[in-house]
Design an enzyme around this catalytic site. Sequence first.
Site, mmCIF file in Angstrom:
data_model
loop_
_atom_site.group_PDB
_atom_site.id
_atom_site.type_symbol
_atom_site.label_atom_id
_atom_site.label_comp_id
_atom_site.label_asym_id
_atom_site.label_seq_id
_atom_site.Cartn_x
_atom_site.Cartn_y
_atom_site.Cartn_z
ATOM 1 N N TYR A 130 91.642 -3.238 23.183
ATOM 2 C CA TYR A 130 91.511 -2.910 24.411
ATOM 3 C C TYR A 130 90.119 -2.330 25.063
ATOM 4 O O TYR A 130 89.828 -2.404 26.113
ATOM 5 C CB TYR A 130 92.619 -1.930 25.302
ATOM 6 N N LYS A 135 99.156 -5.114 10.833
ATOM 7 C CA LYS A 135 98.996 -5.982 10.228
ATOM 8 C C LYS A 135 98.190 -5.850 8.938
ATOM 9 O O LYS A 135 97.054 -6.527 8.852
ATOM 10 C CB LYS A 135 98.687 -7.278 11.006
ATOM 11 N N ASP A 145 104.640 -8.695 13.080
ATOM 12 C CA ASP A 145 105.370 -9.874 13.126
ATOM 13 C C ASP A 145 106.817 -9.937 12.885
ATOM 14 O O ASP A 145 108.004 -10.229 13.514
ATOM 15 C CB ASP A 145 104.760 -11.226 12.758
ATOM 16 N N ASP A 187 101.755 -3.023 23.337
ATOM 17 C CA ASP A 187 101.915 -3.747 24.415
ATOM 18 C C ASP A 187 103.064 -5.031 24.412
ATOM 19 O O ASP A 187 104.092 -4.838 25.145
ATOM 20 C CB ASP A 187 100.377 -4.275 25.218
ATOM 21 N N ASP A 218 107.262 -4.758 25.664
ATOM 22 C CA ASP A 218 108.130 -5.733 26.541
ATOM 23 C C ASP A 218 109.330 -6.370 25.793
ATOM 24 O O ASP A 218 110.074 -6.596 26.333
ATOM 25 C CB ASP A 218 107.071 -6.742 26.962
#
Length: 370
Positions: free
Chosen positions: A143, A194, A227, A251, A255
């Site tokens: 970001y 990751k 993932d 983020d 959600d």
Amino acid sequence: MTTNRKVLMLPGDGIGPEVMHEVSRVIKWMNDNCGTAFDIQEGLCGGAAYDAHGTSLTNETLTEAMASDAILFGSVGGPKWDNVPREERPEAGLLRLRKEMDLFANLRPATVLDALADASTLKKEVVSGLDIMIVRELTAGVYFGEPRGTDTLPDGTRRGFDTEVYTQTEIERVARVSFELARKRSNKVHSVEKANVMESGVFWREVITALHAAEYSDVDLLHMYADNCAMQLVRNPKQFDVIVTNNLFGDVLSDCAAMLTGSLGMLPSASLGAPGPNGQRKALYEPVHGSAPDIAGQRLANPSAMVLSYAMMLRYSFDMCEEAELVEQAVQNVLASGLRTADIKQERTAPVSTDVIGDALLSELSKLTG
Ligand code: IPM
Ligand code: MN
């Protein structure tokens, strides 16, 4: 006795002002009946600030934010500002607030209230009783990483790039918040990255592992690739207690976790900075949902996430746990009474408007304290 608890309200755009209005009513009711003594200032942020001042966050508003004990934030953005220059986009105002106030730990709880176990798109047994906390790093990573931009290659074609970067300090401070939270919950942290692909992911894992060994070995620590975490969140979400992860994965995963609970309209969040000299952290409280321009201005929005964000403010900024529980109980009772906005409505019942939920909240608060 009156204390001075300064709260800055930034309702923002879209449904932000509508849901914030219901919180104002709850705050006024609690000031009158529970002695909460909040002194509320209002300001503009996002598209609303851009329309008035040509920037999504003025320096004056930022100064006021810095001087407040806490900020209640609605939501920003909408198609109206699609063609505004990037630096002045509504979202830029929110990102600047987070960065300048150093609100590095974003707490996004996903809890399934009993009354809502049927509202989830997942099977009831998978989600009922769910209570997880996602801790999203909020002021670093891709970001904010440099370099970022677009340029032209020697062959004349263009490219776009961002930078994922984390320092040891940035990882440690958000990990500390997560371990401390876990100690007060079910004592388990999943650290998500990751590391199979990214150097910054390998580093993230190293730093967390070392901090855990040095200071938090009483907490269960597990590592998971992002993932896999997305998959596990919908396969068996109850395996999680606290999840700590970077800005971008946080983020996306929050959600996803939000929808386990039935609706984005239910989920609050708290963004916390480091404790100041008086022990108080700078803090901003906002719903996880966005500005929902498609339903804005129609009194359709669910004010619960905003009201629950206010409850988080009571708990985390002012240590008013009883008052926070009161507000949370009122939200639960309203749902249990069958009143629902469209996002969580049950079959065969008509949805009610934002202000009907607000009225019901006030009457539940009266009942609970009467
Ligand atoms: C969120 C939002 C923001 C983000 C946007 C509005 C900049 O999606 O708070 O989750 O990406 O952080
Ligand atoms: Mn988001």
